[in-house]
Design a protein around this motif. Structure first.
Motif, PDB file in Angstrom:
ATOM      1  N   UNK A  60       0.831  -1.191   0.000  1.00  0.00           N
ATOM      2  CA  UNK A  60       0.000   0.000   0.000  1.00  0.00           C
ATOM      3  C   UNK A  60       0.865   1.241   0.000  1.00  0.00           C
ATOM      4  N   UNK A  61       0.373   2.307  -0.610  1.00  0.00           N
ATOM      5  CA  UNK A  61       1.108   3.560  -0.576  1.00  0.00           C
ATOM      6  C   UNK A  61       1.194   4.019   0.866  1.00  0.00           C
ATOM      7  N   UNK A  62       2.273   4.700   1.210  1.00  0.00           N
ATOM      8  CA  UNK A  62       2.523   4.978   2.618  1.00  0.00           C
ATOM      9  C   UNK A  62       3.305   6.256   2.798  1.00  0.00           C
ATOM     10  N   UNK A  63       3.097   6.934   3.930  1.00  0.00           N
ATOM     11  CA  UNK A  63       3.966   8.055   4.250  1.00  0.00           C
ATOM     12  C   UNK A  63       5.411   7.586   4.259  1.00  0.00           C
ATOM     13  N   UNK A  64       6.281   8.456   3.779  1.00  0.00           N
ATOM     14  CA  UNK A  64       7.655   8.040   3.502  1.00  0.00           C
ATOM     15  C   UNK A  64       8.421   7.584   4.728  1.00  0.00           C
ATOM     16  N   UNK A  65       8.127   8.117   5.899  1.00  0.00           N
ATOM     17  CA  UNK A  65       8.895   7.728   7.082  1.00  0.00           C
ATOM     18  C   UNK A  65       8.837   6.222   7.319  1.00  0.00           C
ATOM     19  N   UNK A  66       7.705   5.602   7.043  1.00  0.00           N
ATOM     20  CA  UNK A  66       7.526   4.183   7.327  1.00  0.00           C
ATOM     21  C   UNK A  66       8.006   3.296   6.193  1.00  0.00           C
ATOM     22  N   UNK A  72      -7.473   5.342   7.502  1.00  0.00           N
ATOM     23  CA  UNK A  72      -6.993   4.117   6.870  1.00  0.00           C
ATOM     24  C   UNK A  72      -6.083   4.458   5.716  1.00  0.00           C
ATOM     25  N   UNK A  73      -5.292   3.475   5.284  1.00  0.00           N
ATOM     26  CA  UNK A  73      -4.309   3.727   4.235  1.00  0.00           C
ATOM     27  C   UNK A  73      -4.935   4.327   2.985  1.00  0.00           C
ATOM     28  N   UNK A  74      -6.157   3.900   2.659  1.00  0.00           N
ATOM     29  CA  UNK A  74      -6.786   4.371   1.432  1.00  0.00           C
ATOM     30  C   UNK A  74      -7.131   5.853   1.487  1.00  0.00           C
ATOM     31  N   UNK A  75      -7.187   6.453   2.697  1.00  0.00           N
ATOM     32  CA  UNK A  75      -7.570   7.856   2.827  1.00  0.00           C
ATOM     33  C   UNK A  75      -6.381   8.758   3.116  1.00  0.00           C
ATOM     34  N   UNK A  76      -5.165   8.233   3.089  1.00  0.00           N
ATOM     35  CA  UNK A  76      -3.990   9.025   3.427  1.00  0.00           C
ATOM     36  C   UNK A  76      -3.314   9.582   2.174  1.00  0.00           C
ATOM     37  N   UNK A  77      -2.804  10.818   2.269  1.00  0.00           N
ATOM     38  CA  UNK A  77      -1.994  11.387   1.190  1.00  0.00           C
ATOM     39  C   UNK A  77      -0.639  10.696   1.195  1.00  0.00           C
ATOM     40  N   UNK A  78      -0.168  10.270   0.042  1.00  0.00           N
ATOM     41  CA  UNK A  78       1.107   9.559  -0.017  1.00  0.00           C
ATOM     42  C   UNK A  78       1.703   9.691  -1.411  1.00  0.00           C
ATOM     43  N   UNK A  96      11.198  16.475   0.823  1.00  0.00           N
ATOM     44  CA  UNK A  96       9.891  16.794   1.381  1.00  0.00           C
ATOM     45  C   UNK A  96       8.982  17.214   0.247  1.00  0.00           C
ATOM     46  N   UNK A  97       7.850  16.555   0.142  1.00  0.00           N
ATOM     47  CA  UNK A  97       6.872  16.849  -0.904  1.00  0.00           C
ATOM     48  C   UNK A  97       5.708  17.606  -0.261  1.00  0.00           C
ATOM     49  N   UNK A  98       5.542  18.876  -0.634  1.00  0.00           N
ATOM     50  CA  UNK A  98       4.492  19.727  -0.086  1.00  0.00           C
ATOM     51  C   UNK A  98       3.372  19.836  -1.112  1.00  0.00           C
ATOM     52  N   UNK A  99       2.213  19.334  -0.743  1.00  0.00           N
ATOM     53  CA  UNK A  99       1.051  19.343  -1.631  1.00  0.00           C
ATOM     54  C   UNK A  99       0.040  20.355  -1.094  1.00  0.00           C
ATOM     55  N   UNK A 100      -0.388  21.291  -1.952  1.00  0.00           N
ATOM     56  CA  UNK A 100      -1.308  22.357  -1.530  1.00  0.00           C
ATOM     57  C   UNK A 100      -2.512  22.408  -2.468  1.00  0.00           C
ATOM     58  N   UNK A 143      -6.562  24.656  -2.593  1.00  0.00           N
ATOM     59  CA  UNK A 143      -7.076  25.930  -2.125  1.00  0.00           C
ATOM     60  C   UNK A 143      -7.406  25.937  -0.649  1.00  0.00           C
ATOM     61  N   UNK A 144      -7.705  24.749  -0.080  1.00  0.00           N
ATOM     62  CA  UNK A 144      -8.145  24.696   1.315  1.00  0.00           C
ATOM     63  C   UNK A 144      -7.281  23.815   2.210  1.00  0.00           C
ATOM     64  N   UNK A 145      -6.367  23.085   1.640  1.00  0.00           N
ATOM     65  CA  UNK A 145      -5.583  22.145   2.448  1.00  0.00           C
ATOM     66  C   UNK A 145      -4.138  22.136   2.008  1.00  0.00           C
ATOM     67  N   UNK A 146      -3.273  21.755   2.936  1.00  0.00           N
ATOM     68  CA  UNK A 146      -1.841  21.648   2.653  1.00  0.00           C
ATOM     69  C   UNK A 146      -1.276  20.527   3.524  1.00  0.00           C
ATOM     70  N   UNK A 147      -0.415  19.684   2.937  1.00  0.00           N
ATOM     71  CA  UNK A 147       0.149  18.568   3.691  1.00  0.00           C
ATOM     72  C   UNK A 147       1.497  18.192   3.105  1.00  0.00           C
ATOM     73  N   UNK A 148       2.386  17.706   3.950  1.00  0.00           N
ATOM     74  CA  UNK A 148       3.709  17.278   3.503  1.00  0.00           C
ATOM     75  C   UNK A 148       3.874  15.775   3.705  1.00  0.00           C
ATOM     76  N   UNK A 149       4.603  15.154   2.803  1.00  0.00           N
ATOM     77  CA  UNK A 149       5.020  13.761   2.949  1.00  0.00           C
ATOM     78  C   UNK A 149       6.484  13.689   2.526  1.00  0.00           C
ATOM     79  N   UNK A 150       7.178  12.698   3.008  1.00  0.00           N
ATOM     80  CA  UNK A 150       8.586  12.540   2.670  1.00  0.00           C
ATOM     81  C   UNK A 150       8.751  11.553   1.531  1.00  0.00           C
TER      82      UNK A 150
END
Length: 564
Positions: free
Chosen positions: A155-161, A479-485, A547-551, A553-560
């Motif tokens: 599954x796609x995953x945040x980079x730290x893991x 859950x994994x399916x709802x996470x930005x990755x 670091x990948x910064x995704x923005x 209009x209403x949300x912003x999140x980073x993943x590695x």
């Protein structure tokens, strides 16, 4: 032991054959046979006259062990007293006897000697009985085969893991870590067949640098060298203690560890269960909180020693009896259910049948029962396994790098790490309360069965059940399916994909990549996408951590992102 591990490439050791009588080369007269030396468990009659006292437990239990008992309201009992040294001296005085270990809990000693010497030991008034722990030729053990199953894309995953994300997220360990519960201050004992390369692998560097590898003990050889033998222990430990952000993070990356070799894969005899007992008593006296054991026993090299399913009753096998006492003195014992689901045996193996312990079965990445995972119940009708975690295509770190493996050997430590940090988060709980809250948090808590037990536990649910006045928000436990990755991650390819959480779907996106120094190296503008998967343009990136910064209009999140 039948490893609860299905990708085992075992180093095979030749067994020691019974000595035979050779003939004189000249006369042909048979020479005297050399007596066969075996190991035996010698049970003593009592602890009368021992110089040890329950009023002075510091002579045989550490301060940490006593604190664990006090915290849980566990009183000291005669079983905690060491065996009478005078009885041990009598046994040692019998010529031809070698003392290996003593057992407080069983009021016994493990010795090696031949049958004539054993007969003499049995005549001692302090000896109640004896049990032989190894017989006959120890033939090499054939490695078990992995069940045929289609390869699964992680599954796609945040980079730290890295590749470990799905198995951690499945049981709520990612949220647990984000809430700052990573096992700090807790001690975990790992019983296994060897830990080669642990002292050299980058994924364990923090464990060594922070001096959280507290002790090592090789029970098989009676020394402290555990960085040898079979790498099964290395793989299991990686799912617990691995801590290399961007590559792999285990479920208890900040706990302290004690490593034990209890298993000799060159043969299969009850002596290995006695080794389990010795390690458990050591762990108890040192103040360990949790035992993670991916070991199981049902059949041996000598069929007369085999267990039957009827013996899986919580009170017969040596290792089961030891695990039960370990639970009684306040340690959380987490043991693999076994890999017999596809075999004629089918059921759990010892010590998974012990009551008061957490027996762990295996599921796939899609949360379905792994076909190889052993079934319950125990022979006396208790639900087993208690819970399940990912064990098919589980993420591991081999001495050569990250990879995958299948077996309840891996669902066990994955679960043990979460259970450890859950206990850290609720330190006033007793060990049985820890098990109860984990079971109540399971996906099948309302209708448990003997395939998946109480199902897949969840940290947030368990925490909120244990701490109703200060609950954790479940919103971060996506859950994994709802996470930005971003994936594949780590990546050797230029082609990358974004897995979009709902907040980023259907809206224009700005994607910026920063290197480890914070320098902007690439910026992308993406058109609105209703799908969850978006392919990024080819990105010729140098090796390193980004670091990948995704923005939107209403949300912003980073993943590695790790580029290999």
């Amino acid at each position: 032991m039948r490893f609860s591990y299905l990708l085992l490439l075992a180093g095979l050791c030749a067994g020691v054959s019974p000595a035979r009588a050779a003939s004189d080369p000249v006369t042909g007269t048979p020479a005297r046979a050399i007596p066969t030396v075996r190991r035996h468990l010698i049970y003593f009659t009592n602890k009368t006259g021992t110089p040890f006292s329950l009023s002075q437990p510091g002579a045989f239990l550490s301060a940490r062990a006593l604190q664990r008992r006090t915290r849980q309201g566990i009183a000291l009992k005669p079983r905690d007293l060491p065996v009478n040294p005078a009885y041990v001296a009598q046994v040692k005085a019998v010529a031809g006897t070698r003392l290996w270990y003593t057992s407080r809990w069983f009021n016994a000693a493990i010795v090696s000697c031949d049958s004539t010497t054993l007969a003499q030991i049995r005549t001692l008034s302090c000896v109640q009985g004896a049990q032989t722990l190894n017989r006959g030729q120890g033939g090499p053990r054939q490695p078990e085969k992995e069940p045929v199953a289609p390869a699964e894309r992680p599954s796609s995953a945040p980079a730290d893991y890295g590749i470990a994300y799905n198995q951690a997220q499945m049981i709520g360990a990612v949220t647990m870590h984000n809430a700052n519960f990573r096992g700090e201050g807790m001690q975990i004992a790992v019983f296994d067949a060897g830990f080669p390369s642990v002292n050299q692998m980058a994924v364990f560097a923090p464990l060594l640098q922070e001096q959280r590898l507290i002790s090592t003990f090789n029970v098989v050889d009676k020394n402290t060298d555990v960085f040898q033998r079979n790498d099964h222990g290395t793989l299991c430990l990686s799912t617990l203690a691995g801590n290399q952000p961007g590559v792999f993070i285990g479920t208890a990356p900040k706990a302290s560890y004690r490593l034990f070799i209890t298993e000799d894969i060159g043969s299969e005899h009850p002596v290995e269960e006695a080794n389990w007992l010795v390690a458990a008593e050591y762990a108890d006296s040192a103040g360990v909180d949790v035992i993670s054991s991916s070991l199981g026993y049902s059949t041996f090299d000598v069929p007369s020693a085999n267990y039957t399913y009827a013996d899986m009753n919580g009170r017969t096998a040596i290792s089961t009896r030891a695990a039960t006492v370990a639970a009684r003195v306040g340690m959380l014992v987490v043991n693999s259910a076994g890999n017999e689901g596809n075999s004629a045996w089918r059921y759990i193996t010892a010590p998974a049948d012990a009551d008061s312990i957490l027996t762990v079965g295996a599921v796939t990445a899609q949360r379905n029962h792994a076909a190889f995972s052993s079934y319950g119940p125990s022979a006396d009708g208790r639900i087993k396994p208690n819970v399940v975690a990912q064990g098919q295509q589980a993420a591991l770190v081999y001495p050569t790098g990250p990879g995958y493996g299948s077996g309840t050997s891996f669902s066990c430590p994955i679960m043990a790490g979460m259970a450890t940090a859950f206990w850290q988060s609720s330190p006033t709980l007793g060990v049985q309360q820890v098990i109860q809250f984990l079971q109540r948090s399971g996906s099948l808590a309302a209708n448990p069965n003997n395939t998946l037990g109480y199902g897949i536990p969840n940290f947030v649910t368990a925490y909120n059940l244990a701490n109703p006045s200060t609950p954790l928000a479940a919103a971060s436990a996506l859950p994994a399916a709802e996470a930005l990755a971003v994936y594949p991650n780590p990546s050797r390819e230029e082609a990358l994909f974004l897995h979009l959480s709902p907040a980023f779907r259907g809206t224009p996106l700005r994607v910026r990549l920063f290197d480890a120094r914070g320098t902007l190296v690439r910026e992308l503008q993406l058109a609105p996408a209703g799908a969850a998967e978006v392919r990024l343009p080819a990105l010729p990136l140098a090796k390193g951590i980004y670091t990948c910064l995704v923005s939107s209009g209403k949300a912003q999140q980073t993943v590695r992102l790790v580029k290999l």
